[in-house]
Design an enzyme around this catalytic site. Structure first.
Site: not given
Length: 291
Positions: A107, A268
């Site tokens: 990320d 995620h």
């Protein structure tokens, strides 16, 4: 969490102190960089598996996140640029005795990993990008779907408003799940997001992302720079990266011609949801670098 690891607070340039969890030195060193709004604790399931596979593992809190502390924000956001954070990581690894190492960034940590690989290829032996493509590639493809699903990028870049919104109830804003994250990771995350200084630093990460970091990436592309070291890209099969753009490897090839990678069966936060699969992929990728 992190049985057998030590914790050190490492002072780096510019009045910044970085909290780093690190295993005993042994095999090839791997630096794990977390994303937003996590801390180094997000790696608590992956890091021990990498140690078991023979690696030396370092998990820092990025500048301003978690228990790391950085300088005050600057008007041009350079104090929280990926270049500044990448420089922190070089100093942290040097303080721990690692002059050359592998990097895996998830990320927001993937953007730090990219800047680190471009700025210090003498230190980065190999790099793995997790759930990330270059910021400029996102912006060049931005359409209504991206705006709806990634609206927070543009909201977080606004002055003052996001701090005020998040401060009303940080836990409700970020919506952590202790069962998914693990109890210790959840407690550390919740403590961090209750700190207004941490929230401000996390938002400065986004403000830098849409300003100075974009400038740095566009300079790289204008100069025709590519990553010569081994590059891996992993993405979550139940997140939206592939849904938005198709095969992420296609996007990465102009930046890293020899890139390899595949999807990971998770949402995620792959380090928390699919630690065994992720650790296996990282071990396979970094394995040839063992002395």
């Amino acid at each position: 969490m992190f049985a057998g690891f030590e914790e050190s607070v490492i002072e780096v340039e510019g009045g910044t102190s970085i909290l780093a969890r690190h295993s005993a030195s042994g095999g090839f060193p791997v630096l794990l960089l977390h994303g937003h709004p996590r801390t180094s604790a997000t790696w608590h399931r992956v890091a021990p598996l990498l140690v078991d596979a023979g690696f030396t593992v370092v998990c820092p809190d990025l500048r301003g996140y978690g228990r790391s502390r950085g300088p005050a924000p600057t008007p041009d956001h350079s104090a929280h640029s990926k270049r500044a954070v990448a420089a922190d990581m070089v100093q942290v690894m040097a303080a721990l005795g690692h002059d050359r190492f592998g990097v895996a960034g998830h990320d927001r940590g993937s953007y730090v990993a990219l800047r680190l690989a471009f700025d210090r290829p003498d230190r980065v032996a190999a790099v793995s990008f997790l759930d990330g493509i270059p910021i400029t590639e996102h912006l060049d493809r931005a359409d209504s779907r991206f705006a709806i699903q990634w609206w927070h990028w543009f909201f977080y870049a606004q002055p003052d408003l996001p701090e005020r919104a998040i401060a009303t109830d940080p836990a409700a804003w970020y919506r952590g799940d202790p069962d998914l994250m693990g109890a210790g990771n959840y407690r550390e995350w919740r403590s961090a997001i209750q700190n207004p200084g941490v929230v401000r630093a996390m938002l400065e990460d986004y403000r830098a992302g849409l300003t100075i970091d974009v400038d740095h990436e566009r300079t790289d592309r204008a100069q025709g720079r590519t990553l010569a070291m081994p590059v891996q890209v992993l993405w979550s099969s139940r997140d939206d990266l592939e849904e938005l753009y198709g095969d992420p490897l296609h996007i990465w090839r102009p930046w890293a011609p020899s890139v390899v990678g595949h999807s990971i069966g998770s949402g995620h936060h792959m380090a928390e949801e699919a630690p065994n699969e992720l650790a296996s992929a990282l071990s396979t990728f970094f394995g040839p670098l063992h002395p």
